[in-house]
Design a protein around this motif. Structure first.
Motif, short mmCIF file in Angstrom:
data_model
loop_
_atom_site.label_atom_id
_atom_site.label_comp_id
_atom_site.label_asym_id
_atom_site.label_seq_id
_atom_site.Cartn_x
_atom_site.Cartn_y
_atom_site.Cartn_z
N ALA A 29 20.22 -33.02 4.50
CA ALA A 29 20.70 -33.45 3.18
C ALA A 29 20.58 -32.31 2.18
N MET A 30 19.44 -31.59 2.23
CA MET A 30 19.26 -30.47 1.31
C MET A 30 20.29 -29.38 1.60
N PHE A 57 23.59 -30.35 0.29
CA PHE A 57 23.66 -30.11 -1.16
C PHE A 57 23.96 -28.64 -1.44
N PHE A 59 11.60 -34.18 1.65
CA PHE A 59 11.91 -33.74 0.28
C PHE A 59 10.65 -33.28 -0.44
N THR A 86 23.75 -26.18 -4.80
CA THR A 86 22.37 -26.11 -5.25
C THR A 86 21.71 -24.96 -4.51
N SER A 87 20.42 -24.70 -4.74
CA SER A 87 19.82 -23.61 -3.95
C SER A 87 18.45 -23.94 -3.43
N PHE A 88 18.38 -24.96 -2.59
CA PHE A 88 17.11 -25.22 -1.92
C PHE A 88 16.76 -24.07 -0.98
N PHE A 113 27.43 -28.84 -3.01
CA PHE A 113 27.27 -28.85 -4.47
C PHE A 113 26.80 -27.50 -5.01
N ALA A 157 16.93 -35.24 8.85
CA ALA A 157 17.92 -35.78 7.90
C ALA A 157 17.65 -35.24 6.50
N ALA A 158 16.37 -35.15 6.12
CA ALA A 158 16.04 -34.60 4.80
C ALA A 158 16.51 -33.15 4.71
N PHE A 192 23.95 -35.72 10.49
CA PHE A 192 23.22 -36.70 9.69
C PHE A 192 23.50 -38.12 10.23
N GLY A 199 15.54 -20.52 -4.00
CA GLY A 199 15.22 -21.25 -2.77
C GLY A 199 14.65 -20.34 -1.70
N PHE A 207 11.35 -39.36 5.80
CA PHE A 207 12.55 -38.81 5.15
C PHE A 207 12.18 -38.25 3.78
#
Lengths: 618, 206
Positions: A255-256, A259, B36, A265-267, A263, A251-252, A199, A283, B32
């Motif tokens: 980032a997911m 997470f 999302f 999460t479950s993308f 953390f 980067a997006a 990142f 996800g 970016f």
């Protein structure tokens, strides 16, 4: 102002101008946190060369295990700790460490060697000098774009201190594997650190890229139109646009994934996944592949387009001919960049994606062969009947062109979905990526280093050692990677720890041993480059202003230019590749030299100032 | 400090370097958030009911207040630039201060929202967390980070405005304003996507 001007002019010929310009800056502003684009370029070069050898050492450890599974690694094997690194008491690396090495080798070579060198080092050095300006548009932003790289590298390598070691999910870091589903939330693993590190590297890329865009658009020297720019600048400019639009998508995705990893999460974590920790589910793993390859396919062009520019430069200069089809070259680069954004699915033919979508991606991918072929055709057209000088830079550029042809042709195999289903995840892919990334990009980087070293450091490199380095690299490179095509078609999977486990691979073990020996030769022949650089820095011959008799603006600057780059006013009168112009004694015509010319059937003819233009028309 | 005197010319595009780079950076930022939103679109279609229930649970009134706060701070930002360009330092400081205040107001409302989500057990790792809330925290979290990132240079410029010389670079404030409007605009997309897209059958059930 006037006194300092007189002061510096006196010393300009000795290449000491910068010391006097700078004497009010403390040492750490001159060499560490410098905003001078040339210093930043050298910092990128140094950092990337260090990472090149780390990544190379990792590759050799992999190769040893593949050729001699179960045998201790020579010299360093018994120094390895008996944790997850090596099998207790044997000096043999473990399967876990093996996949970590593949991940680290790829990540380091892509994000910390090729991209920083191609874009960071050459971008910083070439753009301001070749468009004839004193520095980047935003020098301080430029400094920060470098100073994110060493911390990012250290964060990634700090994975060695975590419980399970480095990241091991491959450089593509597909979830659920890369989400470390058995790890507790809020704990760090090598993979977590890897995500943070990449990142940061992405952020550094974006900061560099927006700066390049602003510099090229705003700071070109007087008289320089966009189509007077050298192809290197074009390559870097278009690369910067790709990096601006592509990197944030990675980067997006990262980032997911971070997470999910940190953390919980479950993308990207599907329902009903059995794991030691709890995830809400819902996800889609394939979603990550789409997001990832949306950046990482254009990233392939980030890694090759600047080098295509550099190679064009070198080929034109050492064939003493104008580049064949300058505008076609620019449009081909732009075409590759555009197509690069609509082909990412060809990495995913085997992912369970809709086959109809696969066909679409197959067609768009095969179309990329067209602009790529235009480039190769024009390079050959440039060489055709040229007055070729086989300097080190030229040899590296020729290696680039020939290896790019092989890598490009094997790329057409993979672009075709039915063929790809057979060769997917085999050594054929490994061969292809190394033909384009090592045979292409890295030889392009060598060409750039041999070409611009005199301007970067004010010293000439040894030509004979340069030739030796390129000869051994080229030979060992082909001995290493060409047999991998055969291995791949024979069914040798990539990322396997021990080929002897599979009966059908036993017959090819000799080839694996041959590849490893060649790889070791290739690795050690790189020491010739480092030795050459270090020797020349200390004892090399002083470089003249324009050692290659080239046309572009950087050769108007003094050797080893100081702060502010140029010691004379720069006005651009013509395009960058006016070699062999009729009506001139010299076979080159620098962009900054005044003079009138006319163009007849794409040939430039020099005319003296007092000649009326109608005379030369016939 | 260049020895060659004709190198430091006006920007060729007539746009200051910083502003041009900011436009490129905003293109980058757009991509970016597109990452999302792309993920959001895909997963919303495969988890339609989960997303509907999540949206219905969110407090759209607070989000609407935040929308007006952000739009208001965009206006005060534009007024701050206008006043700095016309050398009205007092008005510049007033509007810059109001913009920063708007940023703080946004973050305070966000804090109230987040703490009620924490009480409901919707944070990652808590029992009621769903993939919708993953997106909720990801998108609003990164947006809030952008708000904070904008407020830091604003605070610097604001305090520089109180020095004797005042803040001397209107074009830099304008560049920062571009960024601030972008952050505002991003919220204009995030707000309906997360808070307002509630399917009829879910809305009726509540």
């Amino acid at each position: 102002m006037s006194t300092s001007l007189a002061h510096t002019e006196e010393h300009a010929d000795h290449g000491h101008a910068h010391e006097h310009e700078h004497h009010d800056l403390p040492w750490y502003r001159k060499y560490v946190f410098s905003t001078d684009h040339k210093v930043i370029s050298k910092q990128f070069m140094l950092a990337s060369l260090i990472f090149l050898f780390i990544g190379g050492a990792f590759a050799l450890m992999l190769r040893w295990q593949l050729a001699y599974p179960g045998e201790a690694i020579p010299v360093i094997g018994h120094l390895l700790p008996d944790t997850w690194v090596a099998e207790p008491g044997s000096g043999v690396i473990t399967p876990e460490f093996f996949v970590q090495l593949t991940t680290m080798h790829a990540t380091i070579m892509i994000f910390f060697v090729i991209i920083p060198m191609a874009v960071g080092m050459f971008g910083n050095f070439c753009i301001p000098l070749m468009i004839g300006t004193d520095d980047m548009a935003l020098p301080r932003l430029n400094m920060w774009s470098f100073w994110l790289v060493p911390p990012a590298g250290l964060i990634m390598l700090a994975g060695v201190f975590t419980e399970m070691g480095y990241a091991g999910a491959g450089w593509t870091s597909y979830p659920p594997l890369a989400a470390d589903i058995n790890k507790e939330a809020f704990t760090f693993s090598g993979q977590t650190l890897w995500l943070i590190s990449v990142f940061m590297i992405g952020f550094s890329s974006i900061m560099g890229a927006v700066n390049y865009v602003a510099t090229v658009l705003n700071k070109r020297a007087k008289g320089m139109k966009l189509f007077d720019m050298p192809l290197t600048v074009w390559g870097l400019f278009i690369t910067a646009i790709i990096a601006t639009l592509g990197t944030p998508v990675l980067a997006a995705g990262l980032a997911m994934l971070f997470f999910d990893n940190f953390f919980h999460t479950s993308f990207f974590i599907p329902d009903h996944l059995v794991s030691g920790a709890s995830f809400p589910g819902g996800g889609q793993p394939v979603l990550f592949q789409h997001v990832f390859w949306f950046y990482s396919h254009p990233a392939v062009y980030i890694m090759i387009l600047p080098l295509m520019g550099i190679v064009s430069e070198v080929l034109a200069t050492f064939s003493r001919k104008p580049i064949y089809g300058y505008k076609a070259m620019v449009f081909a680069v732009a075409g590759i960049a555009f197509l690069g954004f609509i082909v990412w699915g060809h990495h995913m033919f085997q992912s369970g994606m809709n086959p109809l979508l696969g066909t679409t991606f197959m067609l768009s991918t095969i179309v990329i062969a067209v602009p790529s072929s235009i480039k190769v055709f024009n390079w050959l057209g440039t060489l055709w009947r040229g007055n070729i000088h086989f300097s080190s830079a030229m040899l590296a550029a020729l290696a680039f062109v020939s290896m790019f042809i092989i890598g490009g042709l094997s790329g057409v195999f993979m672009a075709s979905a039915p063929v790809d289903i057979y060769i997917h995840d085999t050594y054929f892919i490994v061969a292809h990526i190394h033909y384009v990334l090592f045979g292409g990009s890295l030889f392009g980087i060598f060409a750039g280093i041999y070409y611009w070293f005199p301007k970067m450091f004010g010293k000439m490199l040894s030509e004979s050692w340069g030739r030796r380095h390129l000869f051994w690299s080229f030979l060992a490179f082909n001995a290493t990677f060409f047999p991998m095509h055969v291995l791949g078609i024979g069914g040798h999977m990539r990322r396997i720890y021990d080929p002897n486990v599979y009966d059908f691979l036993k017959g090819m073990q000799g080839m694996n041993e041959f590849i490893t020996i060649a790889a070791i030769v290739m690795g050690f022949s790189q020491l010739m480059l480092v030795g050459n650089i270090l020797y020349s820095l200390k004892w090399g011959k002083k470089a003249p202003r324009n050692p290659w008799n080239a046309n572009t603006l950087e050769w108007a600057a003094p050797p080893h230019p100081g702060h502010g780059n140029f010691d004379m006013d720069i006005t651009v009168y013509r395009g960058p590749y006016e070699f062999g112009v009729e009506g001139r004694e010299l076979d080159y015509w620098p962009q900054w030299e005044p003079g009138k010319s006319i163009t007849v059937h794409h040939h430039t003819i020099a005319v003296s100032d007092d000649t009326s233009t109608s005379v030369g028309m016939h | 400090m260049s020895l060659a005197l004709n190198l430091s010319h006006e920007p060729i595009t007539k746009i200051p370097h910083g502003k041009l780079a900011m436009w490129a950076f905003l293109a980058s930022e757009l991509m970016f958030f597109s990452g999302f939103f792309g993920g959001f679109i895909v997963l919303r279609n495969t988890n339609y009911d989960v997303f509907g229930a999540g949206s219905a649970h969110l407090n759209w009134t607070l989000a609407l207040i935040n929308t007006f706060i952000l739009i208001g701070s965009s206006l005060t930002m534009a007024l701050a630039i206008h006043n700095l360009e016309h050398k009205k330092d007092g008005a510049f400081r007033l509007f810059m201060g109001l913009t920063i205040l708007g940023g703080f107001g946004f973050l305070i409302v966000k804090y109230i929202e987040y703490s009620s989500k924490f009480a409901d057990g919707l944070f990652p790792g808590q029992e009621n967390h769903t993939v919708f809330y993953s997106f909720y925290f990801l998108m609003t979290g990164f947006h809030a980070l952008h708000v904070i990132a904008g407020m830091i240079p604003m605070a610097y410029i604001f305090f520089k405005g109180f020095t004797k010389a005042g803040y001397p670079y209107p074009s830099k404030v304008e560049t920062l304003g571009l960024y601030w409007h972008f952050v505002d605009l991003m919220w204009i997309f995030i707000f309906p996507a997360l808070y307002l897209m509630i399917p009829y059958h879910v809305a009726g059930a509540h």
